[in-house]
Design a protein around this motif. Structure first.
Motif, PDB file in Angstrom:
ATOM      1  N   GLY A 253      -4.492  55.344  -7.111  1.00 24.95           N
ATOM      2  CA  GLY A 253      -4.092  56.086  -5.921  1.00 24.95           C
ATOM      3  C   GLY A 253      -5.190  56.208  -4.886  1.00 24.95           C
ATOM      4  O   GLY A 253      -6.316  55.736  -5.070  1.00 24.95           O
ATOM      5  N   ALA A 254      -4.842  56.820  -3.772  1.00 26.25           N
ATOM      6  CA  ALA A 254      -5.719  57.073  -2.624  1.00 26.25           C
ATOM      7  C   ALA A 254      -6.017  55.777  -1.863  1.00 26.25           C
ATOM      8  O   ALA A 254      -5.598  54.686  -2.257  1.00 26.25           O
ATOM      9  CB  ALA A 254      -6.993  57.789  -3.034  1.00 26.25           C
TER      10      ALA A 254
ATOM     11  N   GLY B 270      -3.782  53.248  -3.800  1.00 28.88           N
ATOM     12  CA  GLY B 270      -2.381  53.656  -3.877  1.00 28.88           C
ATOM     13  C   GLY B 270      -1.486  53.047  -2.819  1.00 28.88           C
ATOM     14  O   GLY B 270      -0.382  53.542  -2.594  1.00 28.88           O
ATOM     15  N   TYR B 271      -1.945  51.992  -2.144  1.00 30.98           N
ATOM     16  CA  TYR B 271      -1.139  51.418  -1.071  1.00 30.98           C
ATOM     17  C   TYR B 271      -0.739  49.981  -1.428  1.00 30.98           C
ATOM     18  O   TYR B 271      -0.985  49.053  -0.675  1.00 30.98           O
ATOM     19  CB  TYR B 271      -1.898  51.518   0.261  1.00 30.98           C
ATOM     20  CG  TYR B 271      -2.075  52.966   0.639  1.00 30.98           C
ATOM     21  CD1 TYR B 271      -1.131  53.634   1.414  1.00 30.98           C
ATOM     22  CD2 TYR B 271      -3.160  53.699   0.143  1.00 30.98           C
ATOM     23  CE1 TYR B 271      -1.263  54.980   1.708  1.00 30.98           C
ATOM     24  CE2 TYR B 271      -3.299  55.054   0.427  1.00 30.98           C
ATOM     25  CZ  TYR B 271      -2.346  55.683   1.223  1.00 30.98           C
ATOM     26  OH  TYR B 271      -2.475  57.016   1.496  1.00 30.98           O
TER      27      TYR B 271
ATOM     28  N   CYS C 176      -2.185  59.258  -8.394  1.00 31.52           N
ATOM     29  CA  CYS C 176      -2.449  60.118  -7.226  1.00 31.52           C
ATOM     30  C   CYS C 176      -1.865  59.486  -5.971  1.00 31.52           C
ATOM     31  O   CYS C 176      -2.578  58.968  -5.110  1.00 31.52           O
ATOM     32  CB  CYS C 176      -3.953  60.333  -7.079  1.00 31.52           C
ATOM     33  SG  CYS C 176      -4.666  61.106  -8.545  1.00 31.52           S
ATOM     34  N   LEU C 177      -0.542  59.526  -5.869  1.00 37.27           N
ATOM     35  CA  LEU C 177       0.174  58.876  -4.762  1.00 37.27           C
ATOM     36  C   LEU C 177       0.854  59.896  -3.868  1.00 37.27           C
ATOM     37  O   LEU C 177       1.588  59.519  -2.961  1.00 37.27           O
ATOM     38  CB  LEU C 177       1.236  57.920  -5.323  1.00 37.27           C
ATOM     39  CG  LEU C 177       0.758  56.864  -6.329  1.00 37.27           C
ATOM     40  CD1 LEU C 177       1.949  56.099  -6.904  1.00 37.27           C
ATOM     41  CD2 LEU C 177      -0.208  55.899  -5.665  1.00 37.27           C
ATOM     42  N   GLY C 178       0.635  61.188  -4.133  1.00 39.42           N
ATOM     43  CA  GLY C 178       1.359  62.236  -3.400  1.00 39.42           C
ATOM     44  C   GLY C 178       2.734  62.437  -4.019  1.00 39.42           C
ATOM     45  O   GLY C 178       3.268  61.550  -4.699  1.00 39.42           O
TER      46      GLY C 178
ATOM     47  N   LYS D  87       6.311  60.600  -4.648  1.00 40.84           N
ATOM     48  CA  LYS D  87       6.092  59.194  -5.004  1.00 40.84           C
ATOM     49  C   LYS D  87       5.503  59.063  -6.414  1.00 40.84           C
ATOM     50  O   LYS D  87       5.947  58.256  -7.219  1.00 40.84           O
ATOM     51  CB  LYS D  87       5.141  58.584  -3.969  1.00 40.84           C
ATOM     52  CG  LYS D  87       5.167  57.106  -3.928  1.00 40.84           C
ATOM     53  CD  LYS D  87       4.384  56.587  -2.733  1.00 40.84           C
ATOM     54  CE  LYS D  87       4.468  55.079  -2.710  1.00 40.84           C
ATOM     55  NZ  LYS D  87       3.727  54.524  -1.583  1.00 40.84           N
TER      56      LYS D  87
ATOM     57  N   GLY E 215      -1.648  64.222  -6.892  1.00 40.41           N
ATOM     58  CA  GLY E 215      -1.808  64.344  -5.438  1.00 40.41           C
ATOM     59  C   GLY E 215      -3.130  63.822  -4.921  1.00 40.41           C
ATOM     60  O   GLY E 215      -3.533  62.691  -5.196  1.00 40.41           O
ATOM     61  N   GLY E 216      -3.828  64.663  -4.183  1.00 35.03           N
ATOM     62  CA  GLY E 216      -5.070  64.241  -3.527  1.00 35.03           C
ATOM     63  C   GLY E 216      -6.324  64.382  -4.380  1.00 35.03           C
ATOM     64  O   GLY E 216      -7.443  64.382  -3.832  1.00 35.03           O
TER      65      GLY E 216
ATOM     66  N   ASP F 292      -9.341  61.953  -3.965  1.00 38.22           N
ATOM     67  CA  ASP F 292     -10.141  62.188  -2.757  1.00 38.22           C
ATOM     68  C   ASP F 292     -11.227  63.224  -3.038  1.00 38.22           C
ATOM     69  O   ASP F 292     -12.349  63.133  -2.535  1.00 38.22           O
ATOM     70  CB  ASP F 292      -9.244  62.685  -1.610  1.00 38.22           C
ATOM     71  CG  ASP F 292      -8.235  61.635  -1.181  1.00 38.22           C
ATOM     72  OD1 ASP F 292      -8.625  60.464  -1.058  1.00 38.22           O
ATOM     73  OD2 ASP F 292      -7.055  61.981  -0.992  1.00 38.22           O
TER      74      ASP F 292
ATOM     75  N   ARG G 278      -8.388  75.072   2.848  1.00 41.90           N
ATOM     76  CA  ARG G 278      -7.897  73.738   3.143  1.00 41.90           C
ATOM     77  C   ARG G 278      -7.261  73.685   4.538  1.00 41.90           C
ATOM     78  O   ARG G 278      -7.420  72.717   5.270  1.00 41.90           O
ATOM     79  CB  ARG G 278      -6.881  73.345   2.066  1.00 41.90           C
ATOM     80  CG  ARG G 278      -6.807  71.866   1.883  1.00 41.90           C
ATOM     81  CD  ARG G 278      -6.200  71.477   0.591  1.00 41.90           C
ATOM     82  NE  ARG G 278      -6.030  70.031   0.572  1.00 41.90           N
ATOM     83  CZ  ARG G 278      -5.216  69.394  -0.268  1.00 41.90           C
ATOM     84  NH1 ARG G 278      -4.529  70.078  -1.144  1.00 41.90           N
ATOM     85  NH2 ARG G 278      -5.126  68.091  -0.234  1.00 41.90           N
TER      86      ARG G 278
ATOM     87  N   ARG H   5      -2.305  70.367   8.374  1.00 39.41           N
ATOM     88  CA  ARG H   5      -1.461  70.674   7.209  1.00 39.41           C
ATOM     89  C   ARG H   5      -0.567  71.891   7.443  1.00 39.41           C
ATOM     90  O   ARG H   5       0.189  72.278   6.566  1.00 39.41           O
ATOM     91  CB  ARG H   5      -2.336  70.918   5.977  1.00 39.41           C
ATOM     92  CG  ARG H   5      -3.087  69.690   5.527  1.00 39.41           C
ATOM     93  CD  ARG H   5      -3.911  69.981   4.294  1.00 39.41           C
ATOM     94  NE  ARG H   5      -3.109  70.002   3.096  1.00 39.41           N
ATOM     95  CZ  ARG H   5      -2.898  68.962   2.309  1.00 39.41           C
ATOM     96  NH1 ARG H   5      -3.425  67.789   2.595  1.00 39.41           N
ATOM     97  NH2 ARG H   5      -2.156  69.066   1.239  1.00 39.41           N
TER      98      ARG H   5
ATOM     99  N   ARG I 228       3.089  71.658   6.499  1.00 34.74           N
ATOM    100  CA  ARG I 228       3.326  71.651   5.060  1.00 34.74           C
ATOM    101  C   ARG I 228       3.125  73.035   4.478  1.00 34.74           C
ATOM    102  O   ARG I 228       3.841  73.472   3.598  1.00 34.74           O
ATOM    103  CB  ARG I 228       2.373  70.664   4.380  1.00 34.74           C
ATOM    104  CG  ARG I 228       2.692  69.230   4.704  1.00 34.74           C
ATOM    105  CD  ARG I 228       1.679  68.272   4.125  1.00 34.74           C
ATOM    106  NE  ARG I 228       1.593  68.397   2.669  1.00 34.74           N
ATOM    107  CZ  ARG I 228       0.897  67.572   1.912  1.00 34.74           C
ATOM    108  NH1 ARG I 228       0.258  66.554   2.452  1.00 34.74           N
ATOM    109  NH2 ARG I 228       0.834  67.749   0.615  1.00 34.74           N
TER     110      ARG I 228
HETATM  111  N1  UDP Z   1      -1.373  58.200  -1.270  1.00 37.73           N
HETATM  112  C1  UDP Z   1      -1.352  56.968  -1.885  1.00 37.73           C
HETATM  113  N2  UDP Z   1      -0.322  56.117  -1.619  1.00 37.73           N
HETATM  114  C2  UDP Z   1       0.695  56.446  -0.777  1.00 37.73           C
HETATM  115  C3  UDP Z   1       0.675  57.728  -0.176  1.00 37.73           C
HETATM  116  C4  UDP Z   1      -0.375  58.593  -0.447  1.00 37.73           C
HETATM  117  O1  UDP Z   1      -2.245  56.640  -2.649  1.00 37.73           O
HETATM  118  O2  UDP Z   1       1.578  55.631  -0.582  1.00 37.73           O
HETATM  119  C5  UDP Z   1      -2.480  59.110  -1.580  1.00 37.73           C
HETATM  120  C6  UDP Z   1      -3.233  59.629  -0.380  1.00 37.73           C
HETATM  121  O3  UDP Z   1      -4.193  58.685   0.045  1.00 37.73           O
HETATM  122  C7  UDP Z   1      -3.859  60.892  -0.959  1.00 37.73           C
HETATM  123  C8  UDP Z   1      -2.800  61.334  -1.961  1.00 37.73           C
HETATM  124  O4  UDP Z   1      -1.955  60.245  -2.204  1.00 37.73           O
HETATM  125  O5  UDP Z   1      -5.027  60.553  -1.656  1.00 37.73           O
HETATM  126  C9  UDP Z   1      -1.939  62.504  -1.491  1.00 37.73           C
HETATM  127  O6  UDP Z   1      -2.724  63.507  -1.042  1.00 37.73           O
HETATM  128  P1  UDP Z   1      -2.155  64.893  -0.552  1.00 37.73           P
HETATM  129  O7  UDP Z   1      -3.324  65.677  -0.116  1.00 37.73           O
HETATM  130  O8  UDP Z   1      -1.014  64.679   0.402  1.00 37.73           O
HETATM  131  O9  UDP Z   1      -1.524  65.428  -1.901  1.00 37.73           O
HETATM  132  P2  UDP Z   1      -1.461  66.889  -2.477  1.00 37.73           P
HETATM  133  O10 UDP Z   1      -2.719  67.070  -3.275  1.00 37.73           O
HETATM  134  O11 UDP Z   1      -1.317  67.840  -1.326  1.00 37.73           O
HETATM  135  O12 UDP Z   1      -0.230  66.776  -3.331  1.00 37.73           O
END
Ligand code: UDP
Length: 242
Positions: free
Chosen positions: A107-108, A135-136, A158-160, A163, A184-185, A188, A211, A218, A221
């Motif tokens: 991810g990320a 993650g792309y 870690c794709l959010g 997803k 999630g994030g 990062d 945050r 944000r 959200r």
């Molecule tokens: N991300 C990813 N692929 C995607 C969409 C998002 O890897 O197609 C990653 C994005 O780079 C980030 C994470 O998913 O690192 C989502 O972070 P966000 O802060 O939105 O998540 P939260 O911790 O709030 O759930």
């Protein structure tokens, strides 16, 4: 029995118990799924029946953040502890390190998982980061193959949301992993790209505020939080009337 907060059932565990459950899944290589809903995810699940069902089917459902704890308390069914997904993963990796265990980071943005891997291996000597991927990606097949070649004990996805949850369930049957968690994030933060709130904010339950100050975009959200609490109060009033 799980504690229901607006349709999502949470495991009422202390962090040590959650970690022990996680390690047991890893030992059995059960491909168990950990989800860590916050109020925003609970609100999303109310509008996305597929997500709601997946959250129910996860082996571990941990309350990520103070909002869920407030909600549960207001509903008269308090949860014992907030169990932020990032802390759960970090402490699980500390335990894995002692046994020479491994993790795969998915991810990320490109480069972030690699930086997170370097930081985590430095922080937890003995832990092996068996692979990373950003993650792309377009196709799932090569990612599943890379994970299975690495055979990690733990897979961080870690794709959010939603997803990551949908991805984990789609591939659960074919992944050769012990345990996987949608976080999630978190990569990062592990990579140092995003700074987490200082411990004082975390203790006071004000991580969301920190945050918001750092990432004002944000706000949209985060407005889900008051909506979440309003809905909890409505549900409580209904329960009283009955
Ligand atoms: N991300 C990813 N692929 C995607 C969409 C998002 O890897 O197609 C990653 C994005 O780079 C980030 C994470 O998913 O690192 C989502 O972070 P966000 O802060 O939105 O998540 P939260 O911790 O709030 O759930």
């Amino acid at each position: 029995m799980r504690i229901d907060v607006l349709g999502v059932g949470f495991d009422n565990l202390a962090m040590d118990e959650a970690l022990a459950a996680g390690m047991e899944h890893i030992r059995r290589r059960s491909r168990a799924i950990v989800v860590t809903p916050n109020p925003e995810i609970v609100m999303a699940a109310r509008e996305d029946p597929e997500l709601r069902e997946l959250l129910q089917r996860a082996e571990l459902v941990l309350p990520d953040g103070i909002g869920i704890l407030y909600g549960a308390r207001l509903l008269g069914k308090p949860l014992r502890e907030k169990l932020p997904g990032i802390d759960f993963a970090d402490q699980l990796m500390a335990r894995l390190a002692k046994e020479g265990g491994s993790a795969f980071l998915l991810g990320a943005k490109p480069g972030v998982a690699e930086q997170a891997a370097r930081n985590l291996e430095r922080k937890h000597p003995g832990l092996k980061i068996a692979g990373t991927h950003h993650g792309y990606f377009q196709e799932d097949g090569p990612i599943v193959a890379a994970i299975n070649a690495a055979k990690p004990d733990l897979l961080l996805v870690c794709l959010g949301c939603p997803k990551q949850e949908k991805w984990m369930f789609r591939h659960k049957g074919e992944l050769d992993v012990g345990l996987m968690a949608g976080l999630g994030g978190s990569l990062d933060v592990f990579a140092g790209v995003v700074r987490r709130a200082p411990p004082a904010f975390q203790k006071l339950g004000l991580e969301w505020f920190y945050r918001l100050c750092r990432e004002p975009k944000r706000i949209g959200r985060m407005m889900k939080l008051p909506a979440f609490l309003a809905l909890v109060c409505t549900q409580k009033a209904h329960a009283r009337e009955k």
